[in-house]
Scaffold this motif. Sequence first.
Motif, short mmCIF file in Angstrom:
data_model
loop_
_atom_site.label_atom_id
_atom_site.label_comp_id
_atom_site.label_asym_id
_atom_site.label_seq_id
_atom_site.Cartn_x
_atom_site.Cartn_y
_atom_site.Cartn_z
N ALA A 290 0.83 -1.21 0.00
CA ALA A 290 0.00 0.00 0.00
C ALA A 290 0.87 1.25 0.00
O ALA A 290 0.58 2.22 -0.73
CB ALA A 290 -0.92 -0.01 1.22
N LEU A 291 1.92 1.25 0.79
CA LEU A 291 2.82 2.40 0.83
C LEU A 291 3.47 2.63 -0.52
O LEU A 291 3.65 3.78 -0.96
CB LEU A 291 3.87 2.20 1.92
N ARG B 40 13.83 3.57 -2.53
CA ARG B 40 13.85 4.35 -1.30
C ARG B 40 12.44 4.46 -0.73
O ARG B 40 11.46 4.33 -1.45
CB ARG B 40 14.40 5.76 -1.55
N SER B 41 12.37 4.72 0.57
CA SER B 41 11.08 4.93 1.22
C SER B 41 11.19 6.12 2.15
O SER B 41 12.26 6.41 2.72
CB SER B 41 10.66 3.70 2.02
N VAL B 42 10.08 6.82 2.32
CA VAL B 42 10.04 7.93 3.25
C VAL B 42 10.35 7.47 4.68
O VAL B 42 10.76 8.27 5.53
CB VAL B 42 8.65 8.60 3.19
N LEU B 43 10.21 6.17 4.92
CA LEU B 43 10.44 5.64 6.28
C LEU B 43 11.87 5.15 6.51
O LEU B 43 12.18 4.68 7.60
CB LEU B 43 9.47 4.48 6.54
N ALA C 52 8.82 2.69 12.45
CA ALA C 52 8.65 2.46 11.02
C ALA C 52 7.78 1.24 10.77
O ALA C 52 6.91 1.25 9.89
CB ALA C 52 10.01 2.28 10.36
N ARG C 53 7.99 0.19 11.55
CA ARG C 53 7.20 -1.03 11.38
C ARG C 53 5.73 -0.78 11.71
O ARG C 53 4.82 -1.22 11.00
CB ARG C 53 7.76 -2.14 12.28
N PRO D 126 3.85 19.56 8.26
CA PRO D 126 4.13 19.93 6.87
C PRO D 126 4.88 18.86 6.08
O PRO D 126 4.62 18.68 4.88
CB PRO D 126 4.96 21.21 7.00
N SER D 127 5.78 18.12 6.73
CA SER D 127 6.52 17.08 6.02
C SER D 127 5.59 15.96 5.56
O SER D 127 5.69 15.47 4.44
CB SER D 127 7.63 16.50 6.91
N GLN D 128 4.68 15.57 6.45
CA GLN D 128 3.74 14.51 6.10
C GLN D 128 2.74 15.00 5.05
O GLN D 128 2.35 14.25 4.16
CB GLN D 128 3.01 14.02 7.36
#
Length: 262
Positions: free
Chosen positions: A15-16, A25-28, A39-40, A76-78
């Motif tokens: 889903a992510l 890469r991931s935002v997490l 993160a999990r 704001p980042s999210q």
Amino acid sequence: MTDNEESRYTRGRRALNQLEHDDDRSVLDNVAEFCPDMARLVVEFGYGDVFARPGLSAADRQLVTIAALGALGNAPSQLRFHVGGALNVGCKPEGIVETFIHLTVYAGFPAALNAIGIARDVFAEKGVAVSPSEQRTSPRDRFDVGSVFLERVDGHGGTDVVDGLADIAPDLGRFIVEYSFGDVYSRSGLTLREREMVTVAACSALGTCVPQLGLHMQGFFNVGGTRDELVELLIQIAVYAGFPASLNALSQFRHVVLNIEH
């Protein structure tokens, strides 16, 4: 890790990935380096348990999310990440801009302006072109147009609110009709169902406008939304505004449904 936990994580990563469109890469990633459990939990609960649920499309979930985050104004980042995610799951840039214009009514102009600034930066980074849209209701028609949209969306509940201001702040009642419904609701870019979805998301996240939240839950039904969709929306809110906000909104939802049934 049990098989069930692994399934939740795998489902959540899938889903992510819908939002990220980046296999490398991931935002997490930075979160995982410092606090792997956080993160999990984000992946398993936020995406595996909630985002992957049926009942709302990925695009609807992203409109709900950016409306909630834009209204709150504290992440704001999210918000930046989810504006990009909204584009990746098919939300039109015009719909994203309209979501933030719509927030002027329910979260105020500063929150909406900050959200618009974030959207502008994301669009620039992604090379997304948005043609500035100027949609104006004729000054002499604003009240009449607004009255039509107020009745269509909120029915007698909306007109009762405006009428109830006649003895103390009639100009405020007029502003509600002319600006909120004549200037904003009448705009293209979002359907009325999407506008009410955005409204419920913002009001639920803010938690400061309970009577208005109930009115717009009814409005969501009036313009074609369903009970199951509204429940899914409020579950989604738990991830971004917390469980108390979601529970309080669900309590108001219960009252709305009971009134309909009786």
